[in-house]
Structures are given as structure tokens and as C-alpha cells.
Scaffold this active site. Sequence first.
Site, mmCIF file in Angstrom:
data_model
loop_
_atom_site.group_PDB
_atom_site.id
_atom_site.type_symbol
_atom_site.label_atom_id
_atom_site.label_comp_id
_atom_site.label_asym_id
_atom_site.label_seq_id
_atom_site.Cartn_x
_atom_site.Cartn_y
_atom_site.Cartn_z
ATOM 1 N N CYS A 190 -1.648 3.719 -6.508
ATOM 2 C CA CYS A 190 -1.383 2.478 -6.889
ATOM 3 C C CYS A 190 -0.192 2.039 -6.439
ATOM 4 C CB CYS A 190 -1.474 2.636 -8.384
ATOM 5 S SG CYS A 190 -0.637 0.876 -9.237
ATOM 6 N N ASP A 197 -6.197 6.237 -6.452
ATOM 7 C CA ASP A 197 -7.407 5.182 -6.450
ATOM 8 C C ASP A 197 -8.433 5.825 -5.494
ATOM 9 O OD1 ASP A 197 -6.031 3.341 -8.071
ATOM 10 O OD2 ASP A 197 -5.180 2.819 -6.593
ATOM 11 N N HIS A 229 -6.171 -2.071 -4.747
ATOM 12 C CA HIS A 229 -7.511 -2.037 -4.216
ATOM 13 C C HIS A 229 -7.910 -3.179 -3.134
ATOM 14 C CE1 HIS A 229 -7.384 0.131 -7.880
ATOM 15 N NE2 HIS A 229 -8.594 0.680 -7.720
#
Length: 282
Positions: A190, A197, A229
Site C-alpha cells: 500500500c 497487497d 492496486h
Amino acid sequence: MSLYQNADELKTLVLGKTTDYKSEYAPELLQGVPRALNREDLDLDGELPFYGEDVWYGYELSWLEPGGKPKVAVAEFRFSCNSVNLVESKSFKLYLNSLNQSRFADSAAVEKTLTEDLTKVAQGDVTVTLFDVDDCPPLAISAIDAVKIDDIDLTIDGFEFDREILKTACADTSDIVEEKLVSHLLKSNCLITNQPDWGSVYISYKGPAINHKVLLSYIISFRMHNEFHEQCVERIYTDIMEFCQCQSLTVFARYTRRGGLDINPYRSSENNTAPRNRTLRQ
């Protein structure tokens, strides 16, 4: 890397900060992050070189019927990659939890409220669909229609992101192929909290044959990289397109859920929507 990590737009986010949970409808909890931040870093100015969307699934959605009886559902959220903002995930979770003790006439009213609120913060097209928890076709586990590249033998000397790895990905540009590849070794962190992630990345392309070992080394180089993401997927797409000169390319990452949400960014040279399926890891 991530030249925008200290951008002013990120300093007001609830992400990484202690917060209180609200159990009654509070749309003001939603926060957006300008997509332009990382796109400036990727030299993506003006018209985007890809189509795409971010598909989220919400597994912890609940509200009250008019008489007070709780209802639950699984939600599918589709955000156009052309929206001004991506939705910050912690604020999204807090917002969804604010519906827990809120009364709605029916599920259609919940869908309408979610669509309106998310469209406002994203400043772009948003589609919301609610499914019964016992009947949600998009969450059926599908067989993988791709070649897994994770079993290739590799020696890794460092874990810093390095786009230059792809320079040697296509030695023979005359060898045009069509391939569907997948790696379950995508991991990044992150941008704000450094929490890991985890994801599976699906890459479909037509063009010069991409060396699978080089591609896997590139994917693994994200392991200590800090980025959201959606931004990782756009970076993967633009890097592969630049170094491999694909005639067509699709990058679809299926991230594992956190806080009752999973995020699945889809970017493609073709004007298609992301497929509705999921992997065992989700």
C-alpha cells in the site's frame, strides 16, 4: 519510485489513521484519490492509451429494511478508468459500514444510493449491482484459461521495482504470437500504510513473443513497491506495451480481499469489460 507518494492530495486520507466507525448512513466518509497523480509519473497525459475499469466486490454489505430487519448482499462495483478519482479503499469500507443501521425501502434503493454517492466521489461512470449471497454468479470460481509462469526457475538478487528488466523481454520481434499468461506472484505494498497487497495478474497479448522468465522477474520486482492496486496495473500495462510493442494487450489483476473488499483493475487495448469470475485466492 512513486514520485507522488508525498502529494498533498494524499495527506488528508483516513488511510493509515485511527478512525471511528459510523453505523448510520454517512456518504461524507468517501474519499477520492486523483488518478492523475500516478499518471503524471507514467507520462499519461491527455487521451488514455487503454480502456478499462476497476471492478470491486464488497462482501460485508448490510442495511435495515423499513421494519428494522437486517439484509445482507454481495455488491459488485465497476468504476470507469476514465473517472477523475479512484476511491480510497479504507474510506470505502467505512462508508459501507455506515449503512449497517440505516433503513432503506428495498435493495433497489440501496443500489441507487451507492451509485449516486460513488459517482459523486469518482467523478465518472459507476455501475453498482447487488447479488444475493447464495446466488452471485460473478463469484463462481472459474478454471484458469492461461499458462502459469510461476514454476520457472529463477534466481532473484534484489526486490526493488525495475522496469528496465523488460528491455530483454522480446529478443525476436518477428515472432508474433498470441498468449494468455498468469502469475500468482504479484505482490506490492500500500502506498500509505506499507501493508502487503497480494494478487494474481493475467496478461493476454498479441505481438512479439515475450520471454516468460523475464516477465516473471519483472512481476516479482513489484514485491517491495509501494503503489495502489490500480496504479500498479497501469504501470504493468504501459511498461509491457512500451518494451514489447504488443499489437493488443490486456492486463487484469485479481487482488485478494482486505476489509471485506477486493479490487480488480482491468486495462486493455480492446474496448471490453472485465470478465466476471474469480480465483480461489479471493
